[in-house]
Design a protein around this motif. Structure first.
Motif, PDB file in Angstrom:
ATOM      1  N   MET A 125       0.836  -1.195   0.000  1.00  0.00           N
ATOM      2  CA  MET A 125       0.000   0.000   0.000  1.00  0.00           C
ATOM      3  C   MET A 125       0.878   1.255   0.000  1.00  0.00           C
ATOM      4  N   GLN A 126       1.972   1.215   0.735  1.00  0.00           N
ATOM      5  CA  GLN A 126       2.890   2.349   0.737  1.00  0.00           C
ATOM      6  C   GLN A 126       3.446   2.602  -0.663  1.00  0.00           C
ATOM      7  N   GLU A 127       3.775   1.524  -1.370  1.00  0.00           N
ATOM      8  CA  GLU A 127       4.293   1.678  -2.721  1.00  0.00           C
ATOM      9  C   GLU A 127       3.208   2.221  -3.655  1.00  0.00           C
ATOM     10  N   ALA A 128       1.956   1.833  -3.441  1.00  0.00           N
ATOM     11  CA  ALA A 128       0.858   2.355  -4.256  1.00  0.00           C
ATOM     12  C   ALA A 128       0.750   3.874  -4.094  1.00  0.00           C
ATOM     13  N   TYR A 129       0.903   4.362  -2.873  1.00  0.00           N
ATOM     14  CA  TYR A 129       0.855   5.805  -2.632  1.00  0.00           C
ATOM     15  C   TYR A 129       2.099   6.494  -3.198  1.00  0.00           C
ATOM     16  N   TYR A 130       3.254   5.848  -3.042  1.00  0.00           N
ATOM     17  CA  TYR A 130       4.494   6.417  -3.572  1.00  0.00           C
ATOM     18  C   TYR A 130       4.396   6.575  -5.089  1.00  0.00           C
ATOM     19  N   GLU A 131       3.933   5.537  -5.748  1.00  0.00           N
ATOM     20  CA  GLU A 131       3.802   5.570  -7.198  1.00  0.00           C
ATOM     21  C   GLU A 131       2.732   6.570  -7.630  1.00  0.00           C
ATOM     22  N   ALA A 132       1.678   6.694  -6.840  1.00  0.00           N
ATOM     23  CA  ALA A 132       0.651   7.684  -7.166  1.00  0.00           C
ATOM     24  C   ALA A 132       1.242   9.083  -7.163  1.00  0.00           C
ATOM     25  N   LEU A 133       2.068   9.400  -6.166  1.00  0.00           N
ATOM     26  CA  LEU A 133       2.717  10.708  -6.133  1.00  0.00           C
ATOM     27  C   LEU A 133       3.611  10.899  -7.353  1.00  0.00           C
ATOM     28  N   LEU A 134       4.333   9.851  -7.745  1.00  0.00           N
ATOM     29  CA  LEU A 134       5.184   9.959  -8.926  1.00  0.00           C
ATOM     30  C   LEU A 134       4.371  10.286 -10.172  1.00  0.00           C
ATOM     31  N   SER A 135       3.150   9.793 -10.260  1.00  0.00           N
ATOM     32  CA  SER A 135       2.326  10.078 -11.438  1.00  0.00           C
ATOM     33  C   SER A 135       1.932  11.544 -11.502  1.00  0.00           C
ATOM     34  N   TYR A 136       2.089  12.262 -10.387  1.00  0.00           N
ATOM     35  CA  TYR A 136       1.842  13.708 -10.359  1.00  0.00           C
ATOM     36  C   TYR A 136       3.160  14.499 -10.337  1.00  0.00           C
ATOM     37  N   ARG A 137       4.254  13.838 -10.676  1.00  0.00           N
ATOM     38  CA  ARG A 137       5.588  14.449 -10.672  1.00  0.00           C
ATOM     39  C   ARG A 137       5.971  14.962  -9.287  1.00  0.00           C
ATOM     40  N   LEU A 138       5.617  14.185  -8.277  1.00  0.00           N
ATOM     41  CA  LEU A 138       5.936  14.510  -6.900  1.00  0.00           C
ATOM     42  C   LEU A 138       6.708  13.355  -6.267  1.00  0.00           C
ATOM     43  N   ASN A 139       7.650  13.680  -5.400  1.00  0.00           N
ATOM     44  CA  ASN A 139       8.395  12.678  -4.653  1.00  0.00           C
ATOM     45  C   ASN A 139       7.910  12.637  -3.222  1.00  0.00           C
ATOM     46  N   ALA A 140       7.794  11.428  -2.696  1.00  0.00           N
ATOM     47  CA  ALA A 140       7.314  11.261  -1.330  1.00  0.00           C
ATOM     48  C   ALA A 140       8.403  11.621  -0.322  1.00  0.00           C
ATOM     49  N   GLN A 141       7.952  11.885   0.896  1.00  0.00           N
ATOM     50  CA  GLN A 141       8.890  12.224   1.968  1.00  0.00           C
ATOM     51  C   GLN A 141       9.784  11.044   2.308  1.00  0.00           C
ATOM     52  N   GLN A 142       9.248   9.823   2.167  1.00  0.00           N
ATOM     53  CA  GLN A 142      10.015   8.640   2.516  1.00  0.00           C
ATOM     54  C   GLN A 142       9.804   7.563   1.458  1.00  0.00           C
ATOM     55  N   LEU A 143      10.783   6.675   1.331  1.00  0.00           N
ATOM     56  CA  LEU A 143      10.651   5.545   0.422  1.00  0.00           C
ATOM     57  C   LEU A 143       9.670   4.532   1.009  1.00  0.00           C
ATOM     58  N   PRO A 144       9.037   3.717   0.164  1.00  0.00           N
ATOM     59  CA  PRO A 144       8.108   2.708   0.693  1.00  0.00           C
ATOM     60  C   PRO A 144       8.817   1.750   1.643  1.00  0.00           C
ATOM     61  N   GLY A 145       8.079   1.323   2.654  1.00  0.00           N
ATOM     62  CA  GLY A 145       8.593   0.282   3.537  1.00  0.00           C
ATOM     63  C   GLY A 145       9.451   0.757   4.676  1.00  0.00           C
ATOM     64  N   ASN A 146       9.736   2.051   4.732  1.00  0.00           N
ATOM     65  CA  ASN A 146      10.534   2.602   5.826  1.00  0.00           C
ATOM     66  C   ASN A 146       9.912   3.879   6.331  1.00  0.00           C
ATOM     67  N   GLU A 147       9.464   3.875   7.567  1.00  0.00           N
ATOM     68  CA  GLU A 147       9.144   5.148   8.183  1.00  0.00           C
ATOM     69  C   GLU A 147      10.388   6.017   8.120  1.00  0.00           C
ATOM     70  N   MET A 148      10.229   7.324   7.972  1.00  0.00           N
ATOM     71  CA  MET A 148      11.408   8.174   7.902  1.00  0.00           C
ATOM     72  C   MET A 148      12.088   8.274   9.267  1.00  0.00           C
ATOM     73  N   VAL A 149      11.291   8.216  10.331  1.00  0.00           N
ATOM     74  CA  VAL A 149      11.816   8.336  11.690  1.00  0.00           C
ATOM     75  C   VAL A 149      11.704   6.979  12.393  1.00  0.00           C
ATOM     76  N   TYR A 150      12.595   6.732  13.319  1.00  0.00           N
ATOM     77  CA  TYR A 150      12.615   5.504  14.117  1.00  0.00           C
ATOM     78  C   TYR A 150      12.883   4.269  13.257  1.00  0.00           C
ATOM     79  N   VAL A 151      13.856   4.377  12.350  1.00  0.00           N
ATOM     80  CA  VAL A 151      14.229   3.259  11.487  1.00  0.00           C
ATOM     81  C   VAL A 151      15.675   2.878  11.771  1.00  0.00           C
ATOM     82  N   LEU A 152      15.889   1.646  12.169  1.00  0.00           N
ATOM     83  CA  LEU A 152      17.245   1.146  12.383  1.00  0.00           C
ATOM     84  C   LEU A 152      17.757   0.520  11.090  1.00  0.00           C
ATOM     85  N   PRO A 153      18.990   0.851  10.687  1.00  0.00           N
ATOM     86  CA  PRO A 153      19.534   0.337   9.426  1.00  0.00           C
ATOM     87  C   PRO A 153      20.081  -1.077   9.584  1.00  0.00           C
TER      88      PRO A 153
END
Length: 816
Positions: free
Chosen positions: A223-251
């Motif tokens: 579902m995250q990728e569906a939203y990410y790709e939807a933003l790309l169809s409007y020439r917009l980049n998401a705040q974070q890549l699919p599958g990773n919250e931007m905050v509280y992510v351990l590498p």
């Protein structure tokens, strides 16, 4: 069933689609009056407003570039609760070539109630606004293809195939309402230029995973990728890549693998221009107190993992990487300057130190690739949202202020200087919108005009602002404060989900309600895409002009002609006819692109002197040029020919038409040069000028010409007032240019204030500095707010000093 054209429906005696008739019981049915008409895609048409004056707009007209999306509207006006359907059809051009019906997408406009206008400067009213765009097949499946008020909109979006031959295509679509059919004439113009897939602007638009849980009941990676790709169809980049919250992510583990997979995928994608790195939180001691901090040990680990992956897979994952440490957002308002300073400086330090470390330890058989990758790692840009303050003391950061902070040239220079101090020639300017700013600055608010969201991209290109940040696109709950307090709302019928602003925080609706996997878009995000596409078209135009040696200064002068009727500073010129001016600017942009890319023809210079606009063009040898109907005689300059056209600015509307013919094909461009300009010498206003603070008004001769001298006596404040009502400056004008002479050897700061005929007080129009000699001060008419304040009545020239000061006013010009 007999079909009727819109024209016949609008004729006398045929305004209705059903007439009084006898039922089986002998009772008469009530006549149903239906009007089917069309409008462009740059305007919100409210459900219950009266648009009867537009009912004769019979043809659905779309003009678009190859590989571009562009929209228009079919409107059904009449009684509510009427079922309708729409059927597209293939169109053909004069050569018999076909534009497939599959190039069109249809959407049912779903309306949302705005019961309280929150943006008090908005020219619109309370009512039902079109927002969600329900795919037509879903509207039919869920039995929502029914008119719900006085007006029902069908949003028609064309995506022109890349290989579509240029030309004008015509045909008709069919609208059926309550058993009656209407033919809607359709005209599509495909310009002879292909929009690139590559996105040159940058963006950071969030979709919070927790909100997906509220609206979609699904926070999966898919579902995250569906939203990410939807933003790309409007020439917009998401705040974070699919599958990773931007905050509280351990590498580490699955989280790291997922991040590297998507970082690889989207680094290769030309639609992606940037992405933010994830991080986790910690605390640090700074200036003797504990503050929130990025866990920089974990962050450094992520950087090393990215570098190793880059070398092993021969892909530079740092090429598009940046950071957005969101927890000190709007530091200038929230008292977190110390947190910003620590984390931004530490972030820069860690990136540089890891790059230096890897230069010694990382093994790569491609030295040039390694050097480039490590340079990008060391130079990662760290965004900080908020207006610049003296308290921000950092080595390097990308400031992200409100778009309204770029209003004046001086303000823009402040942010440009800061960016260059941080990153040199690699500097970037960014902006954001949120609850603020308000109309007439561009917003994504529901009650704002639709052109506002589109023109933001034109302003960004104008002022070299590459990045656009927006805090949330999928706010599917009510949120009382910045953190927590979520309350589930009817997200399809709640215009205000964050205090004080309708539409802030959401550009999507959850698709789950209509069996759509992923988000459902809005008229607002379609408008944002239109602006983003135009940003890339303008990028292509400037790229072509650079190829043919046109200077940045001369390109910027040409750009003024494209935008002068659209905005000034960062204020949209909201008035009747704005959508027509936008269409006119797009038409000019199309012509300029077609000439540049198909006929190697450009405008090298354009300037107006003493009421005559002089245009210098150049073209490749073998190209024949006409201007305003006359064949031009070339002057050879190397392998190109040069031409000069002079246009007297004597008409209410003055136009430059250029036709370029090459290899039997003709390309045409039309550029509005403006109306006849009015010029007065300030000496004619002598009797209408006073120095309120004390002093003498006289006439002086300077450089052989007379000027109105203002000799201010020493006082606590120096103020002169000039009645300029004779200039007839209204919202229809574009600029006011005042020529002021300074007698002083030193720079003099002045402030010009204005008062309209309907206003009770003066407002600041511009603040500037006079140098010795003549100074040309150009003020956009939007600064006077004539829409609300009425025609310009008087101007105050305040000298920011208490010492006796002499200045003189020469010509005053009004641009049409």
């Amino acid at each position: 069933m007999k079909k009727r054209t819109i024209a016949s429906v609008l004729s006398v005696c045929m305004l209705v689609t059903a007439y009084a008739c006898e039922t089986e019981t002998g009772a008469e049915t009530k006549p149903v009056e239906i009007n089917v008409w069309t409008e462009g895609g740059a305007e919100k048409l409210l459900r219950d407003a009266d648009y009867s004056s537009r009912y004769e707009n019979d043809t659905l007209t779309i003009k678009a570039f190859k590989n571009e999306y562009e929209s228009a509207q079919i409107m059904i006006s009449g009684e509510s609760d009427q079922e309708y359907t729409v059927e597209t059809a293939a169109l053909k051009n004069a050569a018999g070539e076909t534009l497939s019906k599959d190039a069109f997408a249809l959407y049912h406009q779903k309306y949302i109630s705005v019961t309280h206008i929150r943006d008090t400067n908005s020219p619109t009213a309370e009512g039902y606004y079109p927002d969600a765009l329900i795919p037509m097949d879903k509207a039919v499946a869920y039995e929502e293809n029914v008119t719900t008020g006085k007006n029902q909109g069908i949003w028609v979006t064309l995506n022109v195939p890349e290989d579509q031959p240029a030309g004008t295509y015509t045909g008709a679509f069919t609208v059926e309402v309550s058993g009656e059919s209407y033919n809607v004439p359709v005209s599509v113009t495909v310009y002879d230029y292909t929009l690139s897939d590559e996105v040159h602007s940058k963006s950071s638009f969030s979709f919070g995973y927790e909100y997906l849980g509220w609206g979609e009941l699904d926070t999966s990676v898919e579902m995250q990728e569906a939203y990410y790709e939807a933003l790309l169809s409007y020439r917009l980049n998401a705040q974070q890549l699919p599958g990773n919250e931007m905050v509280y992510v351990l590498p580490e583990g699955e989280s790291l693998e997922r991040f590297l997979y998507y970082a690889d995928k989207y680094t290769k994608d030309p639609r992606v221009s940037t992405f933010n790195l994830p991080f986790t939180m910690s605390t640090a001691i700074y200036e003797g107190k504990s503050i929130n901090s990025v866990d920089f040990e974990q962050f450094a680990k992520l950087l090393r993992e990215m570098a190793t992956y880059s070398v092993e897979n021969k892909i530079n994952l740092f090429e598009k990487a940046s950071t957005y440490f969101i927890f000190f957002d709007e530091y200038d308002l929230n008292g977190t300057t110390d947190v910003a300073n620590y984390n931004l400086n530490k972030g820069t330090e860690v990136c540089e130190s890891v790059a230096a470390e890897l230069a010694e330890t990382l093994v790569c058989d491609d030295a040039e690739f390694l050097q480039e990758m490590l340079a990008d790692l060391a130079g990662i840009k760290h965004k900080v949202v908020g207006s610049l303050t003296d308290g921000l003391q950092v080595k390097a950061a990308t400031s992200v202020p409100l778009i309204s902070r770029y209003e004046t040239e001086a303000e823009r220079q402040t942010y440009t200087d800061f960016a260059k101090e941080c990153y040199g020639d690699d500097a970037e300017l960014w902006c954001y919108t949120c609850l603020e700013p308000r109309t007439p600055h561009p917003t994504y608010h529901i009650e704002d005009i639709l052109a506002s969201s589109r023109l933001l991209s034109w302003m960004m290109y104008d002022y070299d602002i590459v990045g656009n940040l927006y805090w949330e696109t999928a706010l599917y709950t009510w949120r009382q404060a910045a953190f927590g307090d979520y309350q589930l709302q009817d997200y399809y019928d709640t215009a205000m989900r964050y205090p004080l602003t309708n539409g802030d925080g959401f550009l999507f609706y959850p698709g789950r309600d209509y069996g759509v996997y992923g988000p459902i878009g809005t008229v607002r995000i379609h408008s944002i895409r239109d602006g983003n596409e135009e940003y890339d078209l303008l990028y292509a135009l400037e790229e072509a002009y650079q190829k043919y040696g046109v200077s940045e200064e001369n390109f910027n002068a040409l750009y003024r002609y494209l935008t002068v009727d659209l905005y000034a500073g960062t204020r949209v010129r909201i008035r009747d006819g704005l959508t027509d001016y936008m269409a006119q600017s797009r038409e000019s942009l199309a012509g300029l692109l077609e000439l540049a890319y198909n006929a190697e023809t450009v405008i090298e210079e354009i300037k107006t002197i003493d009421g005559v606009t002089s245009v210098k063009l150049s073209a490749a040898a073998g190209v024949s040029l006409k201007a305003n109907g006359e064949t031009l005689t070339p002057t050879a300059n190397g392998d190109r020919n040069e031409y000069t056209v002079n246009v007297p600015m004597t008409q209410a509307s003055n136009v430059l038409n250029v036709q370029a013919t090459v290899a039997g094909k003709t390309y045409e461009m039309s550029l509005q040069l403006g109306g006849a300009s009015a010029t007065v010498n300030a000496i004619t206003l002598k009797d209408k000028t006073t120095i309120r603070s004390g002093g003498e008004v006289s006439i002086d001769e300077i450089d052989g010409a007379q000027a109105l001298k203002l000799a201010y006596e020493a006082a606590d404040s120096l103020s002169a007032e000039m009645d300029v009502s004779v200039l007839n400056v209204t919202e229809s004008k574009t600029t006011l240019i005042i020529h002021i002479y300074s007698y002083s050897d030193n720079a003099i700061d002045i402030k010009l204030l204005s008062k309209g005929a309907n206003a009770t007080r003066y407002i600041t129009a511009i603040e500037t500095t006079l140098q010795q000699g003549w100074n040309t001060i150009e003020i956009p008419v939007t600064a006077f707010n004539c829409t609300n304040n009425g025609a310009l009545e008087s101007i105050r020239i305040n000298v920011q000093s208490t010492q006796a000061t002499d200045i003189a006013v020469g010509k005053i010009e009004v641009g049409g």
